[in-house]
Design an enzyme around this catalytic site. Sequence first.
Site, mmCIF file in Angstrom:
data_model
loop_
_atom_site.group_PDB
_atom_site.id
_atom_site.type_symbol
_atom_site.label_atom_id
_atom_site.label_comp_id
_atom_site.label_asym_id
_atom_site.label_seq_id
_atom_site.Cartn_x
_atom_site.Cartn_y
_atom_site.Cartn_z
ATOM 1 C CB THR B 11 7.107 0.081 3.623
ATOM 2 O OG1 THR B 11 8.156 -0.873 3.431
ATOM 3 C CG2 THR B 11 6.076 -0.073 2.521
ATOM 4 C CE LYS B 100 0.673 -5.656 12.725
ATOM 5 N NZ LYS B 100 1.551 -4.869 11.846
ATOM 6 C CB VAL B 127 -7.331 -2.026 11.988
ATOM 7 C CG1 VAL B 127 -8.187 -3.238 11.606
ATOM 8 C CG2 VAL B 127 -6.895 -2.114 13.435
ATOM 9 N N GLY B 129 -5.104 -1.402 6.788
ATOM 10 C CA GLY B 129 -4.318 -0.583 5.855
ATOM 11 C C GLY B 129 -5.098 0.634 5.398
ATOM 12 N N GLY B 182 7.615 -10.484 -1.689
ATOM 13 C CA GLY B 182 7.668 -9.427 -0.675
ATOM 14 C C GLY B 182 6.396 -9.312 0.150
ATOM 15 C CD GLU B 185 7.783 -8.749 8.250
ATOM 16 O OE1 GLU B 185 8.760 -8.693 8.997
ATOM 17 O OE2 GLU B 185 6.689 -8.217 8.502
ATOM 18 C CG ASP B 196 -0.742 -8.433 11.214
ATOM 19 O OD1 ASP B 196 -0.103 -7.380 11.372
ATOM 20 O OD2 ASP B 196 -1.731 -8.517 10.451
ATOM 21 C CE LYS B 200 -3.074 -5.429 10.767
ATOM 22 N NZ LYS B 200 -2.758 -6.038 9.463
#
Lengths: 400, 400
Positions: B11, B100, B127, B129, B182, B185, B196, B200
């Site tokens: 991606t 990250k 961090v 995006g 989407g 996951e 996650d 960050k």
Amino acid sequence: MIKIAVLGYGTIGSGVVEVLETNREHITQTAGQEIEVKYVLDLRDFPGDPIQEKIVHDYEIIKNDPEIQIVVEAMGGVEPAYTFVKGALLEGKHVATSNKALVAKHGAELLEIAKEREINFLFEASVGGGIPIIRPLVTSLTADIVEEITGILNGTTNYMLTKMSTEGSDYNEVLKDAQAKGYAEADPTADVEGYDACRKIAILTSLVCGKTVDFEEIHTEGISKITPEDIAYAKAMGRSIKLLATSRGDGNGYYAMVAPFMLGEDHPLNNVNGVFNAIFVHGNMLGDAMFYGSGAGKLPTASAVAADIVDIAKHLKRNIMITYSAEKMNLLDYKQAEYAYFVRTTDSEEQVKAVFDNPALIKIKEVTGETAFVTAKMKEETYLEKAKQLSGIKQMIRVD
Amino acid sequence: MIKIAVLGYGTIGSGVVEVLETNREHITQTAGQEIEVKYVLDLRDFPGDPIQEKIVHDYEIIKNDPEIQIVVEAMGGVEPAYTFVKGALLEGKHVATSNKALVAKHGAELLEIAKEREINFLFEASVGGGIPIIRPLVTSLTADIVEEITGILNGTTNYMLTKMSTEGSDYNEVLKDAQAKGYAEADPTADVEGYDACRKIAILTSLVCGKTVDFEEIHTEGISKITPEDIAYAKAMGRSIKLLATSRGDGNGYYAMVAPFMLGEDHPLNNVNGVFNAIFVHGNMLGDAMFYGSGAGKLPTASAVAADIVDIAKHLKRNIMITYSAEKMNLLDYKQAEYAYFVRTTDSEEQVKAVFDNPALIKIKEVTGETAFVTAKMKEETYLEKAKQLSGIKQMIRVD
């Protein structure tokens, strides 16, 4: 150690001295060396203030002192700020300023002088007060084509509109309140008529397009004609009224404007209230982003100036800002930009419907004896043509 | 012309190629020269894709090609990313990464190698995006002592919590919906359990304090225990429930935590909905600021990576990031931080009142057979001591 001079010991100038003093240890660490205020230029004296021993009344002392590496301009207004700043740069001294009027009028020339001499002219605090926006635009949004940059760039008017919305009070009442609280000046024209926001969006647009936008070419409306009735309609529509300073690109150039807008609940700027400022940016890859914070005020603004001083301290021998040239950016005619329009008129529903296709009529119990509606999205030129066919229009606010 | 290699054509990697291609002309201008993708490393082939001719399967080709000046790491995960990135830096190649996990685990070491070699290791996209946050923290908030940095740093969980709030659906329903779209996951653990966001906030805290925060020491709770009843209570209180990743300093150090919080309407993060991310920063001079935007997604994230590439192109011979050292930052015990606590228990009102002074009882028609209340503000340690005296607690959410 780096020695600096601060021009003007008003709100921002004294704030810069306070920030440098309060965070001395931290700033020494981020700047890599100590920053010392050697002079403060002001017409006044400040007996009893520890700054008094640094006060000078003659700018030549600062300009001619080779020890001074950075000049902080916090006087405001174009003159004598322009003469002093240009003089400092020509002497090889870096400059940090919070002065939007100076940057909007002479930014390109001052940037050019700084570039030639491998020094820096930085002005983070000139737009959005403490909000980091100029450096992010220049150093972070570099891979994007900025298709829109729209800000709530004036805290005074945002405070007033917020207060009108929460308390239902009228423009003159909230203006008095804002003046009493020190948010608005005795002569509030520059804020309420949008001139302050106009200079700021000129600077942001210049940064985005790399050329100089003449602020005098930006169509500018203020908030002085906004009434409690307009606010009541906006609320019934689930919208807020905000003074936006906006530039939108269409691939051929930018449409720029300062005017009150009705924003929907989903708009990132809808929830920016009180004296806060925010800048919304749409990049062709990034999508939507927003930067929010204190757009004015002594310490937030001074914090941005101090960050420029730190940045200069890290780049004493090197020009770091790639910004905009003196070449003029011709704005597109704002009347070619497309919006929907909220309109209030004494014309009848039938008359309105005869002119506008499918107007969305808005009725609220607080206001009678008029027709209020929102048009379909169309060019402003088209709207104005149609509006000529109605005789009683008393308000038009763009809807975004 | 600068030749680069992209590691991983998933991606983000394919997004970087797309951003560089779409905005080629603009990026050539901001970078000062053209950026050309020479190799893309992937295990797969992409027959029919124009990228196919640049695909290599062996990292050694990239590492040993002296023409490659910048390596873009977009594989994710610690290995082999770490080996590849370290190898590239040791060869004198700059690195930009969106990873990250890599930065949280090996950031200080990789920054140190880059610094020694006067090259750059940049990770804006790791961090938030596409949101510019790392560069603003390092280059703009330099005059401030950051007293708090709190983010909605995970788009998946924010989407899920927003959907639970707007539709009243339960956790498992929204998880399935997020997976179908989407956004989540197949194994959603890293997102929904807060791992996650934990990495960050570890990176942001390290940047703020200049030392390495071990993400494994950050108390981390996810959203999997949040129920529609909790959301109903929050709504009745005029609050939202958000998964926050937060660090707060008290002058002696930082308390860090990832957990669901109830936010009031005035909190700048309260209106951050859907897959959007935002980072709230409180500086001791700046006051409140917020950075908002797309925290994930192919093009926004790739736009941040591409901005790092542009920054590197402008600093090919010079290390620009002053960031954090390998020295360990010992976090303060999160149980010493003070919050108010929203609690639901099967204990009676009388039992609750016997333990907590003046609990603010909350009653909603949707839920019966339990006592819900908000405590006064107190240290978590104190709360936990008191909570032991109740036997039926089924939920506790911190209130901010």
